[in-house]
Design an enzyme around this catalytic site. Structure first.
Site: not given
Ligand code: ARG
Ligand code: ASP
Length: 717
Positions: A85, A652, A221
């Site tokens: 991502h 991330s 990921d």
């Molecule tokens: N929750 C994670 C972070 O904040 C992964 C986000 C990427 N995945 C998604 N489905 N948007 O970035």
């Molecule tokens: N998914 C998040 C990122 O993109 C990490 C988090 O917020 O835990 O940095």
């Protein structure tokens, strides 16, 4: 001397091991603050192995990826590992219906096949220095705020002017602890970053929004990039003469396997946290502002999701946009739920009561600190009305593409206004480049439906005195809001990218007039102008009055709670979090294991489903249990792991390291209610989610058929 009391040195001098849990620590302070505890928790390396300015240390393998994620160097040829991502926009930008890297994945067979990504960069941290005494030189506890600000600005200016930097080095100075301390970072930025590999989205984004922010998780990921440099190793713009970068240090990878309770550490660039908010502000954020933003995104996502489901082209074009919008939408929901579930607001109120109680014994200090909270609380209340409108307008600007492009153009036209048409003409190529990217995959019809969903909420929910007269007049002229919005889209140049771009290229002077006269442009401009004046300015004015109160309040907490260790809020600088690899018991009493495996992927498999499809090749490897050296002792293929490391957005792509400082996982997410850790870390339920490195290697080697990439890494068994 007394006047110079910097208020906050005290807590750092005491060796304290009160584990409130959590913390994002500065690498250069680990030796003093954390090393003993880390070793007690099982760490086998030293703080110097993590951060050292004289010898290569782990920090030399960590990069700020694009300024929004973290990455780590995992080979002597500059190979960088980060999340799928995090590389998503880059992968998307190279994807077409014929060469669909999002759908099918991408593996460069050799260096020549690695794809450049204009605009992408990675930043290394060469050294960090505490520059508090220099930045706060001449500042005393009783220095008036205006004078303090002037002194700090002047000291910073001098610091920047005199700081010794080598070629290609840059200086970054940032406030910590709400401005009680300052640290300087010497950085080096590389701008030739090429895409090397990515699994298909059905692996890299497996579970998509349904599983995002959830555990148990089964997402692979990750993506791979490579840093290229000039032949002498220095940063250079993209050139075919550039060569793979030889880093000072790259991470070793452990295949040894993990046990629950093992020491874990995450090293990266967390973006923003607000750990020291007064209870009143925490309540406003989680009970008032989050719900507004969530509600706006419910509406825009309903439109976007259905459009994506109806068309394969829209699915590509809107992939990144949708993920961006949905991610924060779900995070805010988790944050508000988590805060409510552990009564974080009541806990914060208790802390505030205890603070006042401790102050009572010290009348001189009480005079300074006791009024701070009531003053902050009053400002929080005063800010609420404008904060709400700001949230509504912010969401319109974020979700409606027409608003985004209008705001971009308005910034450009300002240049024409202040510096003349000649200056504007010079910028046309840059403007065109931006617009070309913006309009690639822009669907005015979808955008129009998003606007139809959001603008009426503004008209209904925002108090009249916060609503632009111009906008209300336009609605009246048009006869109905629906008609007005349709007119905006149908009559505007801004929804016709190709024509707008051609006009800019053929006749920039006329283009300026046409844009100025464009109804949609004017609509967005007038709405935002009014909002800036009636909402933005009062909001900022209150925020500016809060800042010094918050700074002193935090200094007070640090002085009066010497038994606690305070870590600075995240601010996109390099930090270390540590904890254990461990599962958790949910608020409903359900227990969760710390590791998932490939059987779980197959159990979630729904053929053809846009979130839970599984590529045939992966199903075959699973059926044959063909996991090679990446399986656990009992023959499973690990997929994701859980740990108690305090992380946030920006972490991330961060490496998850074991007790020996070896790479064992790749951070990418948190469990749902963990997202409250941005305002309050609760060690019992806050967990970060990582991909097990063995899954990453398996996917590159066995699934992707790119063993040559694994060969350039350093694997330790
Ligand atoms: N929750 C994670 C972070 O904040 C992964 C986000 C990427 N995945 C998604 N489905 N948007 O970035
Ligand atoms: N998914 C998040 C990122 O993109 C990490 C988090 O917020 O835990 O940095």
């Amino acid at each position: 001397m007394f006047r110079k009391a910097l208020l906050l040195l005290l807590p750092f001098l005491l060796p304290l091991f009160v584990t409130a849990g959590g913390g994002m620590w500065l690498p250069l302070l680990l030796e003093n603050l954390n090393e003993a505890e880390m070793k007690e928790m099982g760490m086998k390396i030293s703080a110097k192995d993590i951060y050292d300015i004289n010898n290569g240390s782990l920090k030399d393998a960590i990069v700020h990826f694009g300024g929004f994620c973290t990455g780590e160097v995992i080979s002597s040829k500059g190979l960088v590992l980060t999340n799928h991502h995090c590389g998503f926009t880059a992968i998307q930008s190279h994807s077409t219906l014929e060469n669909n890297y999002l759908e099918d994945g991408f593996w460069a067979a050799n260096h020549a096949q690695e794809i450049p990504n204009p605009g992408l960069f990675v930043t290394f941290i060469d050294r960090i220095e505490d520059v508090t005494p220099r930045v706060l030189d001449g500042v005393y506890a009783d220095t008036p705020e205006a004078e303090r600000a002037r002194l700090v600005a002047e000291n910073l200016r001098q610091l920047r002017e005199k700081y010794p930097l080598k070629e290609h080095e840059e200086l970054l100075v940032k406030p910590f602890y709400d401005g009680n301390q300052y640290f300087a970072f010497v950085t080096k930025k590389y701008t030739d970053i090429r895409l090397v590999g990515a699994p298909p989205s059905s692996i890299g984004k497996f579970g998509a929004d349904t599983d995002n922010w959830e555990w148990p998780r089964h997402t692979g990921d990750f993506s791979l990039f490579r840093i290229y440099a000039a032949p002498d190793g220095s940063p250079a713009a993209y050139s075919s003469d550039n060569v793979p970068y030889t880093p000072k240090k790259h991470l070793e990878i452990s295949l040894q396997g993990l046990q629950p309770g093992d020491f874990s550490m995450v090293f990266g660039f967390p973006g923003t946290t607000d750990q020291y908010l007064p209870a009143s502000a925490m309540q406003q954020r989680t009970e008032v502002l989050n719900p507004i933003r969530i509600g706006m995104r419910d509406l825009s996502l309903a439109v976007i999701d259905s459009a994506m489901r109806a068309s394969a082209q829209v699915k590509i074009d809107y992939a990144s946009k949708q993920a961006r919008i949905a991610n924060a939408w779900k995070k805010w929901r988790g944050e508000s739920e988590g805060v409510a579930a552990v009564n974080a607001i009541a806990q914060r109120q208790d802390l505030e009561k205890e603070f006042l109680r401790r102050l009572q014994a010290k009348p001189a200090e009480a005079e300074i600190y006791a009024p701070l909270l009531p003053e902050l609380n009053a400002l929080v209340v005063r800010q609420e009305a404008v904060a709400k409108t700001r949230a509504y307008v912010g969401e319109m600007n974020y979700n409606i593409d027409l608003f985004r492009v209008a705001s971009f153009l308005s910034g450009q036209l300002k240049i024409a206004q202040s510096n003349g048409l000649a200056a504007f003409r010079e910028r046309v190529p840059g403007i065109v480049a931006f617009l070309e990217e913006f309009y690639t995959g822009y669907h005015p019809g979808i955008d129009q439906r998003v606007a139809q969903a959001l603008i009426p909420v503004y008209l209904d929910e925002v108090p009249e005195n916060h609503q632009s007269f111009y906008v209300r007049d336009q609605v009246e002229f048009a006869g109905s809001r629906q008609k007005l919005i349709n007119d905006l889209f149908e009559r505007s140049y801004l929804t016709r990218g190709a024509r707008l771009i051609k006009l800019l290229q053929d006749n920039p002077d006329v283009a300026v007039d046409v844009i100025n006269g464009d109804p949609a442009y004017q609509f967005v401009l007038q709405l935002n102008r009014f909002n800036e004046k009636e909402v933005g300015e009062p909001y900022n004015e209150i925020a500016q009055r809060m800042a010094p109160l918050q700074r002193k309040y935090l200094a007070g907490l640090m002085t009066f709670f010497p038994e606690r260790r305070f870590y600075p809020d995240a601010n996109s600088t390099l930090r270390v979090s540590y904890g254990k690899f461990e599962g958790f018991t949910g608020l409903d009493g359900k227990t969760f294991d710390f590791m998932t495996d490939l059987d779980g992927v197959i159990a979630k498999y729904i053929p053809g489903n846009y979130e839970f499809d599984v590529p045939a090749r992966l199903r075959e490897l699973h059926a044959a249990k063909d996991y090679g050296r990446y399986a656990t002792a009992d023959g499973k293929l690990p997929v994701c792991i859980l740990g108690s490391n305090h992380t946030t957005g920006g972490n991330s792509g961060s490496p998850a390291l074991d007790a020996n400082g070896r790479l064992v996982g790749l951070n990418f997410d948190r469990t749902w209610q963990s997202t409250m850790s941005d305002v309050h870390y609760d060690p019992s339920i806050c967990r970060n989610i990582m991909v097990d490195i063995r899954y990453v290697l398996f996917l590159i080697d066995k699934f992707g058929g790119a063993p040559h990439l694994v060969e350039e890494m350093t694997l330790v068994n």
